[in-house]
Design a protein around this motif. Structure first.
Motif, PDB file in Angstrom:
ATOM      1  N   GLN A   5      44.834 -22.723 -50.107  1.00  0.00           N
ATOM      2  CA  GLN A   5      44.326 -22.074 -48.995  1.00  0.00           C
ATOM      3  C   GLN A   5      43.853 -20.830 -49.548  1.00  0.00           C
ATOM      4  O   GLN A   5      44.590 -20.098 -50.284  1.00  0.00           O
ATOM      5  N   SER A   7      42.319 -16.780 -48.226  1.00  0.00           N
ATOM      6  CA  SER A   7      42.147 -16.078 -47.116  1.00  0.00           C
ATOM      7  C   SER A   7      41.036 -14.818 -47.365  1.00  0.00           C
ATOM      8  O   SER A   7      41.642 -14.291 -48.500  1.00  0.00           O
ATOM      9  N   VAL A   8      40.202 -14.657 -46.857  1.00  0.00           N
ATOM     10  CA  VAL A   8      39.359 -13.543 -47.113  1.00  0.00           C
ATOM     11  C   VAL A   8      38.889 -12.612 -45.949  1.00  0.00           C
ATOM     12  O   VAL A   8      38.649 -13.206 -44.895  1.00  0.00           O
ATOM     13  N   PHE A   9      38.811 -11.289 -46.071  1.00  0.00           N
ATOM     14  CA  PHE A   9      38.720 -10.270 -45.306  1.00  0.00           C
ATOM     15  C   PHE A   9      37.281 -10.115 -45.333  1.00  0.00           C
ATOM     16  O   PHE A   9      36.712  -9.823 -46.360  1.00  0.00           O
ATOM     17  N   ILE A  44      38.510 -12.914 -40.298  1.00  0.00           N
ATOM     18  CA  ILE A  44      39.253 -13.334 -41.637  1.00  0.00           C
ATOM     19  C   ILE A  44      38.746 -15.005 -41.782  1.00  0.00           C
ATOM     20  O   ILE A  44      38.947 -15.958 -40.844  1.00  0.00           O
ATOM     21  N   ARG A  46      39.441 -18.373 -43.408  1.00  0.00           N
ATOM     22  CA  ARG A  46      40.179 -19.193 -44.189  1.00  0.00           C
ATOM     23  C   ARG A  46      39.840 -20.463 -44.682  1.00  0.00           C
ATOM     24  O   ARG A  46      38.967 -21.013 -44.001  1.00  0.00           O
TER      25      ARG A  46
END
Ligand SMILES: [Zn+2]
Lengths: 55, 390
Positions: A5, A7-9, A44, A46
């Protein structure tokens, strides 16, 4: 196959999501699933991606 | 003016003399302030002319000798000797930063690498290959350099660094701590200004608690910037400098616009020259927001209190209706990031409350993507005032 997984801002602005997804596409990474949680200013992202065999 | 030389008998009599402002110096552009024939001026530098014409500073041979002397003293105060290799990232050119440090370094017999600003990857390579022991940079360029060094896989253990000299820009105590942490050595503040000389007017000693002013060459005063009334020791106000020994362009009571205080108590390093605090603001970059005085340095101070936050920010002041609003854009970082929206909102609120504590005004914080704010290789543009009220 292993999965991972990420996760990116992301700022909640035009083109930001495309840019993130395009970066993955350019590197030949497929997306199994994605979800986005966002506010008016940022989100965010995902992603579930298969882990590359070498890493 | 109605003042004759006999009117000046004691130090206090300096109050009878008028101030010199940057505008006064601009009016006589380019060579109007020179007090010797132009042929006796062997070098010129200019201040950055962000608005209008720059100020031209002219130096005779004696002035260059004096400049080398004060800068050499400063480097010595920082513990630098002829054994050092100094990588000078200040720009060589009309800006005084590059040449000033260069002259001082040569005077003490150190080895200078006159690399100038920019070519960041090459800077890192040279730092490693040449065994640089002293880096000279502006604080914002230093932070940028450390980021690139990290990307290149260079850690502080891989270098021979012993000290850092930084200047030409405002900084906070936390910013220094961050620079010292990233490079693993002490960082010392260098102060100077083109109108008076260039870097070397005042430099920090090993106590790191203020900068010794070379009082035998520059006479300092502190005034209230609004009323121009003279303030005594330990009072915070605008620094005013008079050159005592400059030949080619003596300046009387120059208003520096830099906010500081003078400390006359003896220093633990043993030097007896007066110390000034680090510059905490500019009398002209003070933002008036809803009538409250706000300095960018206060916002920076608040941001640096939050673990994992990089001091990359931008302050945007607007007046959408009748009231001023402050937006602070802050970069997120790997350390700060959480994949829970709730957590990110909590972080944003935390930053807002830290800033509010510092400046006494509510602000709106916008988190932006890492490395999305412009990086500067010189002075950072941190404030965007969109109110159009000037
Ligand atoms: Zn000292």
């Amino acid at each position: 196959m292993k999965i991972k997984q990420i996760s990116v801002f992301l700022e909640n602005k035009k083109g930001r999501l495309w840019k993130a997804l395009n970066t993955l596409a350019e590197n030949g990474i497929n997306i199994r699933a994605l979800s986005i949680a966002d506010t008016s200013e940022f989100g965010i992202l995902r992603l579930i991606v298969p882990e590359p065999p070498n890493g | 003016m109605g003042i004759s030389p006999e009117d000046i008998q004691t130090l206090e009599d300096i109050n009878k003399l008028p101030f010199t402002t940057k505008d006064d110096l601009r009016e006589v552009y380019p060579f109007g302030m020179f007090t010797v024939p132009r042929k006796d001026i062997i070098e010129v530098h200019t201040s950055s002319g962000t608005a209008g014409k720059p100020v031209v500073s002219g130096y005779t041979l004696e002035d260059i000798e004096l400049w080398s002397e004060v800068m050499a003293r400063g480097l010595t105060m920082m513990g630098i000797t002829e054994d050092n290799i100094i990588q000078n990232t200040h720009g060589y050119g009309l800006f005084t930063g590059g040449f000033g440090v260069h002259y001082g370094a040569q005077k003490i017999g150190a080895t200078v690498i006159p690399i100038s600003t920019g070519q960041t990857r090459r800077q890192i390579e040279i730092m490693k290959d040449f065994g640089t022991t002293v880096m000279i940079f502006t604080p914002s360029y230093g932070l940028y350099l450390s980021e690139v060094a990290q990307e290149e896989g260079l850690s502080s253990e891989d270098t021979d660094l012993k000290a850092i000299g930084f200047g030409a820009e405002m900084w906070t105590a936390q910013m220094r701590k961050e620079i010292e942490k990233r490079f693993g050595v002490q960082a010392f503040n260098i102060y100077g200004l083109t109108e008076i000389m260039g870097p070397g007017v005042a430099i920090e000693c090993n106590q790191q608690s203020g900068l010794h002013i070379c009082e035998d060459h520059f006479y300092p005063e502190i005034i209230n910037p609004q009323t121009t009334e003279s303030l005594g020791a330990d009072k915070t106000g605008e620094l005013v400098l008079t050159t005592l020994s400059r030949v080619g362009m003596p300046i009387i009571r120059f208003r520096t616009k830099d906010i500081t205080a003078l400390r006359y108590e003896p220093c633990d390093c043993g030097r007896n020259m007066v110390k000034m605090d680090r510059i905490t603001g500019r009398s002209d970059d003070m933002l008036k927001v809803r009538g409250v005085a706000v300095f960018p340095s206060q916002i920076e101070k608040a941001l640096l209190k939050i673990d994992g936050l990089q001091p990359h920010y931008q302050i945007i002041v607007t007046r959408p209706h009748l009231l001023d609003e402050i937006e602070v854009k802050v970069e997120t970082s790997q350390e700060l990031f959480s994949d829970e929206v709730k957590e990110m909102v909590r972080i944003k609120k935390k930053i807002e409350s830290y800033i509010e504590n510092e400046i006494g005004l509510r602000v709106n914080v916008t988190l932006v993507e890492p490395k999305s704010l412009p990086r500067s290789e010189g002075k950072a543009v941190r404030v965007i005032d969109q109110r159009n009220i000037h």
